[in-house]
Design a protein around this motif. Structure first.
Motif, PDB file in Angstrom:
ATOM      1  N   TRP A  70      41.679  92.848  22.435  1.00 11.57           N
ATOM      2  CA  TRP A  70      41.088  91.660  21.824  1.00 11.57           C
ATOM      3  C   TRP A  70      40.356  92.084  20.562  1.00 11.57           C
ATOM      4  CZ3 TRP A  70      43.075  87.447  23.497  1.00 11.57           C
ATOM      5  CH2 TRP A  70      43.413  87.288  24.836  1.00 11.57           C
ATOM      6  N   ASP A  72      38.252  89.782  19.007  1.00 10.49           N
ATOM      7  CA  ASP A  72      37.096  88.893  18.859  1.00 10.49           C
ATOM      8  C   ASP A  72      36.456  88.621  20.214  1.00 10.49           C
ATOM      9  OD1 ASP A  72      39.331  87.445  19.745  1.00 10.49           O
ATOM     10  OD2 ASP A  72      38.596  85.593  18.858  1.00 10.49           O
ATOM     11  N   ALA A  73      35.224  88.215  20.180  1.00 12.80           N
ATOM     12  CA  ALA A  73      34.466  87.952  21.410  1.00 12.80           C
ATOM     13  C   ALA A  73      34.938  86.708  22.146  1.00 12.80           C
ATOM     14  CB  ALA A  73      32.984  87.822  21.082  1.00 12.80           C
ATOM     15  N   ASP A  74      35.714  85.853  21.475  1.00 12.73           N
ATOM     16  CA  ASP A  74      36.207  84.622  22.103  1.00 12.73           C
ATOM     17  C   ASP A  74      37.568  84.815  22.771  1.00 12.73           C
ATOM     18  OD1 ASP A  74      33.962  83.135  21.302  1.00 12.73           O
ATOM     19  OD2 ASP A  74      34.857  82.798  19.324  1.00 12.73           O
ATOM     20  N   PHE A  75      38.111  86.028  22.731  1.00 10.78           N
ATOM     21  CA  PHE A  75      39.408  86.339  23.342  1.00 10.78           C
ATOM     22  C   PHE A  75      40.527  85.436  22.812  1.00 10.78           C
ATOM     23  CE2 PHE A  75      36.133  87.207  26.648  1.00 10.78           C
ATOM     24  CZ  PHE A  75      36.210  88.593  26.629  1.00 10.78           C
ATOM     25  N   THR A  76      40.607  85.310  21.492  1.00  5.94           N
ATOM     26  CA  THR A  76      41.642  84.458  20.911  1.00  5.94           C
ATOM     27  C   THR A  76      42.699  85.233  20.125  1.00  5.94           C
ATOM     28  OG1 THR A  76      40.311  84.067  18.930  1.00  5.94           O
ATOM     29  CG2 THR A  76      40.116  82.449  20.719  1.00  5.94           C
ATOM     30  N   THR A  77      42.387  86.481  19.738  1.00  8.98           N
ATOM     31  CA  THR A  77      43.323  87.242  18.928  1.00  8.98           C
ATOM     32  C   THR A  77      43.480  88.648  19.486  1.00  8.98           C
ATOM     33  OG1 THR A  77      42.559  86.026  16.984  1.00  8.98           O
ATOM     34  CG2 THR A  77      43.846  88.013  16.577  1.00  8.98           C
TER      35      THR A  77
END
Length: 97
Positions: A70, A72-77
């Motif tokens: 991951w 990013d901290a939002d687990f989007t990329t």
């Protein structure tokens, strides 16, 4: 490796992750990049299971291999990298004495 339902259940009982559904939009892209596998996502990223084979014997274990982290901290990329062994070994077959 493409896992069957029993192997997925055994893996998830020993490795805290989620299976990426076959119909998820990213699976086709991951298959182009990494081949036919069952893909797992956890807090670190994308993983597959590779059999630990012993010549002349049926594989009883597999190792979790990291393919992407991951970004990013939002687990989007996810950012892919060379496959890396994680040291996590999953027992796929019961030991019979």
């Amino acid at each position: 490796m493409k896992l069957n339902e029993a192997q997925i259940t055994k893996t998830l009982s020993q490795f805290q992750a989620q299976v990426l559904a076959e119909d998820h939009q990213a699976v086709a892209q991951f298959r182009e990049m990494f081949g036919q596998h069952t893909f797992f996502l956890d807090a670190r990223g994308l993983h597959v299971l590779e059999l630990l084979e012993v010549p002349g014997m049926e594989a009883e274990e597999g190792e979790v291999i990291s393919l992407a982290d991951w970004t990013d901290a939002d687990f989007t990329t996810l950012r892919t990298h060379q496959p890396e062994p994680t040291g996590v070994v999953v027992r796929l077959k019961e030991v019979q004495h």
